[in-house]
Enzyme design. Structure first.
Site, mmCIF file in Angstrom:
data_model
loop_
_atom_site.group_PDB
_atom_site.id
_atom_site.type_symbol
_atom_site.label_atom_id
_atom_site.label_comp_id
_atom_site.label_asym_id
_atom_site.label_seq_id
_atom_site.Cartn_x
_atom_site.Cartn_y
_atom_site.Cartn_z
ATOM 1 C CG HIS A 191 42.395 41.325 42.025
ATOM 2 N ND1 HIS A 191 41.675 40.266 42.539
ATOM 3 C CD2 HIS A 191 41.868 42.445 42.588
ATOM 4 C CE1 HIS A 191 40.748 40.722 43.367
ATOM 5 N NE2 HIS A 191 40.846 42.026 43.415
HETATM 6 O O1 RIB Z 1 38.580 42.683 39.461
HETATM 7 C C1 RIB Z 1 39.887 43.164 39.648
HETATM 8 C C2 RIB Z 1 40.378 43.834 38.416
HETATM 9 O O2 RIB Z 1 39.578 44.987 38.107
HETATM 10 C C3 RIB Z 1 41.803 44.362 38.591
HETATM 11 O O3 RIB Z 1 42.469 44.321 37.357
HETATM 12 C C4 RIB Z 1 41.569 45.787 39.006
HETATM 13 O O4 RIB Z 1 42.689 46.621 38.707
HETATM 14 C C5 RIB Z 1 40.390 46.156 38.155
HETATM 15 O O5 RIB Z 1 40.880 46.472 36.848
#
Ligand code: RIB
Ligand code: CA
Length: 326
Positions: A242
């Site tokens: 992500h």
């Molecule tokens: O939903 C994904 C996010 O939540 C990413 O930034 C992961 O590292 C967690 O922080």
């Protein structure tokens, strides 16, 4: 083109690690520092993880600052791997980088004000719960003038949530902070699950991280240890990274498609952390965000792998990346 002056506000975190290492190897980005927040794991552990990553990268010009240990209002929640705490030394070796004395919020404020004084603006890449950013904006509203945009990984609009059926983790972990940022007037560029789920990294990709020297090997260790795939949900092998989408967007925005919208977030009740967007301007309210809806999967994957590979070349330092001390 001048490098983006960027503060990475993170909760490392396996995908944060990819984003941080990608940024530290990219000349298009001058990383002013890492402001760290609790999220995936408690603050003590996100700070240790951030220091390990900077040490591995050799970028000792990049300071690490400790920020908020919990959300503004709601009760504390952590990620699903919270029990692991900091990265095991066998996965990511310990280094000699230590956290700065100044708080993360004070660093954000000082950096934004310095930018204004220099007639510039900084970018904040928020890839964890947005507590630090919200505190800086609430306690010192003038800093908004020094922030060009907040490029945030968070939210879910057409995709269902993954922390709850309705919410993405970063927003869910501190919905009040997200609401403060969305309402701050600072331009927001949001990378929701709708888009990050489009690019899935497989074991073949993780293997290629190993071209990146010790840092790449550590990334391989993390991604091959913590399985982020979900064939039931995605219908094919692989898992998202992500947070790296925020860095990729700064480097090659042409890999992404976006649309302007008025967005908001639910801050109470069963659907706490639910994000909504008025893509068709039904409410006739001015857009407060650029929502990134699609990504060129192959282009993003190859860009991330290529930047991680740069950690395997000559030592990275600020002369190579145009970075400077914060
Ligand atoms: O939903 C994904 C996010 O939540 C990413 O930034 C992961 O590292 C967690 O922080
Ligand atoms: Ca994160």
């Amino acid at each position: 083109m001048k490098p983006h002056k960027v503060i990475i506000d993170a909760d490392p975190g396996v995908d944060d690690a990819a984003a941080i290492l990608m940024a530290l190897a990219s000349p298009e980005i001058e990383v002013l520092g890492l402001s760290i927040v609790a999220g995936n794991v408690p603050l003590r552990d996100t700070v240790i993880n951030a220091c390990k990553l900077v040490s591995l990268s050799g970028r000792r010009d990049v300071p690490v600052y400790a920020g908020a240990s919990g959300p503004l209002v709601r009760e504390q929640v952590y990620g699903k791997y919270a029990r692991i705490g900091s990265f095991d030394d066998k996965l990511v070796k310990a280094g000699d980088v230590v956290v700065a004395q100044e708080s993360a919020v004070q660093f954000i404020v000082r950096s934004a004000r310095a930018a204004v004084a220099a007639g510039e603006q900084i970018t904040i890449c928020a890839i964890g719960p947005m507590t630090n950013v919200a505190l800086a904006l609430v306690q010192h509203p003038d800093v908004a003038r020094g922030i060009r945009h907040i490029v945030s990984m968070g939210g879910a609009f057409t995709a269902l949530g993954h922390r709850t059926p309705w919410a993405e983790f970063n927003i869910y972990a501190d919905p009040h902070a997200a609401e403060t940022v969305f309402q701050s007037g600072v331009p927001v560029v949001l990378m929701p699950l709708d888009m990050t789920f489009q690019a899935l990294f497989t074991t073949e990709h993780f293997e290629r991280f190993r071209q990146g020297g010790e840092a790449g090997a550590a990334l391989y260790n993390l991604f091959s240890t913590f399985d982020r795939s979900d064939e039931k949900r995605f219908g094919r092998p692989g898992g998202p990274i992500h947070d790296a989408t925020t860095i990729a967007w700064l480097i090659r925005p042409e890999l992404f498609t976006s649309r302007e919208a008025f967005i908001g977030v639910q801050v109470t009740g069963l659907t706490m952390g639910y994000t909504y967007a008025d893509f068709y301007n039904k409410l006739d309210r001015p857009a407060n965000a650029t929502v990134v809806t699609d990504v060129d999967e192959a282009g993003f994957i190859e860009l991330l792998i290529e930047r991680i590979a740069r950690h395997g070349g000559e030592a990275l330092d600020r002369r190579l990346t145009g970075g400077s001390h914060a």
